[in-house]
Design a protein around this motif. Structure first.
Motif, short mmCIF file in Angstrom:
data_model
loop_
_atom_site.label_atom_id
_atom_site.label_comp_id
_atom_site.label_asym_id
_atom_site.label_seq_id
_atom_site.Cartn_x
_atom_site.Cartn_y
_atom_site.Cartn_z
N GLU A 1 73.81 56.87 46.25
CA GLU A 1 73.03 57.99 46.79
C GLU A 1 71.96 58.43 45.81
N GLY A 2 72.33 58.47 44.54
CA GLY A 2 71.36 58.85 43.51
C GLY A 2 70.25 57.82 43.36
N PHE A 3 70.60 56.54 43.46
CA PHE A 3 69.59 55.49 43.35
C PHE A 3 68.58 55.59 44.49
N LYS B 1 77.22 58.21 32.11
CA LYS B 1 78.36 58.01 33.01
C LYS B 1 78.12 58.62 34.39
N SER B 2 77.60 59.83 34.45
CA SER B 2 77.47 60.54 35.72
C SER B 2 76.04 60.64 36.23
N TRP B 3 75.05 60.44 35.32
CA TRP B 3 73.66 60.71 35.69
C TRP B 3 72.73 59.60 35.25
N ILE B 4 71.57 59.56 35.91
CA ILE B 4 70.47 58.74 35.42
C ILE B 4 69.24 59.65 35.33
N ASP B 5 68.54 59.57 34.21
CA ASP B 5 67.28 60.29 34.03
C ASP B 5 66.15 59.29 34.16
N VAL B 6 65.13 59.65 34.93
CA VAL B 6 64.11 58.68 35.34
C VAL B 6 62.71 59.17 34.95
N ALA B 7 61.92 58.24 34.39
CA ALA B 7 60.51 58.51 34.07
C ALA B 7 59.67 57.38 34.66
N TYR B 8 58.41 57.64 34.89
CA TYR B 8 57.52 56.62 35.45
C TYR B 8 56.15 56.76 34.80
N ARG B 9 55.36 55.70 34.87
CA ARG B 9 54.03 55.70 34.27
C ARG B 9 52.98 55.48 35.35
N VAL B 10 52.00 56.38 35.39
CA VAL B 10 50.90 56.27 36.34
C VAL B 10 49.67 56.94 35.72
N THR B 11 48.49 56.38 35.98
CA THR B 11 47.21 56.88 35.45
C THR B 11 47.25 57.07 33.94
N GLY B 12 47.89 56.12 33.25
CA GLY B 12 47.89 56.13 31.79
C GLY B 12 48.79 57.14 31.15
N LYS B 13 49.69 57.75 31.89
CA LYS B 13 50.57 58.78 31.34
C LYS B 13 52.00 58.55 31.81
N THR B 14 52.95 58.78 30.90
CA THR B 14 54.36 58.67 31.25
C THR B 14 54.89 60.03 31.66
N ASN B 15 55.46 60.11 32.85
CA ASN B 15 55.93 61.37 33.43
C ASN B 15 57.43 61.33 33.69
N TYR B 16 58.06 62.48 33.58
CA TYR B 16 59.49 62.59 33.86
C TYR B 16 59.68 62.92 35.33
#
Length: 274
Positions: free
Chosen positions: A36-38, A12-27
């Protein structure tokens, strides 16, 4: 096609974001569930990729009204995204030792990356499909209340004296009449909404040409399939509508009756079963 994968867990209030680069998923972190958060999310992601946002791919769980603002924002900035069913993601990831928003975001990112060759970006609904879903949801609510009202006296009649039972029966009849009138008003609004869009109207006419498909079933299929645009072929469509049985066997041994897919739309399935 897509070169930078992003997973977003939406609340409802937050988004938690992860991404993948160089073969690893990072938070990456947590941001407000707002424009504003986006923007903060995209700024943060930009530091980890040399690719244009048009070849990013954002995967997020469908959390109802909480995830829709992010979908609209991504679409407006030409960033490909897919709003996926939570059950599909959790089933695909197998057993988990625990659960948190951080790890959920990483799982969503991994899910998208593992399906990078087949996953497709969503196209936002037009306003009429969204409106139809709201109207159908309201109709389902009213129908359930009407059914409950009709059945409410059945088990209590032996315990009530004649006068009290007559009073309750009168109240029930008044409620049923009111609910029936409201259901009719909603159904009329559904028909009007279907007629407003040329493509929806044409697909509704085609759908209702099938024996047993009336205006409510046709409108439901249109609404929840984004006017038949969510699927690549008829097999996917049949699976979503819970009318395509899957085999339940191992080798030469059957393990019971064939079953429909658990990811099917239970709302439409209930309409088709009645």
């Amino acid at each position: 096609m897509y070169k930078f994968f992003i997973g977003v867990d939406v609340s409802k209030s937050w988004i938690d974001v992860a991404y993948r680069v160089t073969g690893k998923t990072n938070y990456l972190g947590r941001f407000p569930n707002s424009k504003e958060g986006f923007e903060q999310m995209v700024d943060g992601l930009g530091k980890h990729t040399g690719q244009a946002p048009s070849v990013w791919f954002v995967c997020l769980e469908n959390t109802g009204s909480y995830s829709k603002p992010l979908c609209r924002w991504l679409w407006g900035r030409n960033i490909p995204y897919r709003e996926e069913m939570p059950l599909r993601i959790s089933k695909s990831m197998g057993l988990s030792r625990g659960k948190s928003d951080k790890y959920d975001a990483k799982d969503i990112c991994t899910y998208a990356y593992q399906r990078r060759d087949e996953i497709q970006a969503d196209v936002p609904d037009n306003g009429d499909c969204t409106k139809l879903r709201k109207l159908l949801s309201r109709r389902a609510f009213l129908v359930s209340k009407k059914k409950a009202t009709i059945n409410s006296l059945a088990n209590h009649k032996p315990d009530l004296d004649a006068d009290t039972y007559a009073l309750f029966k009168q109240h029930n009849e008044q409620l049923v009449e009111l609910l029936s009138r409201q259901i009719a008003e909603i159904e009329e609004r559904i028909k009007e909404t279907v007629k407003q869009d040329k493509e929806i109207k044409e697909n509704d006419q085609l759908g209702r040409s099938v024996i047993g498909v009336g205006p409510i079933i046709s409108a439901s299929i249109i609404a929840f399939s984004s006017n038949y645009s969510r699927f690549n072929n008829s097999r996917e469509m049949a699976s979503y509508l819970s009318i395509a049985p899957y085999p339940n066997q191992s080798g030469t041994s059957r393990k019971g009756k064939d079953k429909v897919h658990p990811f099917g739309n239970k709302f439409i399935k209930s309409l088709l079963s009645n």
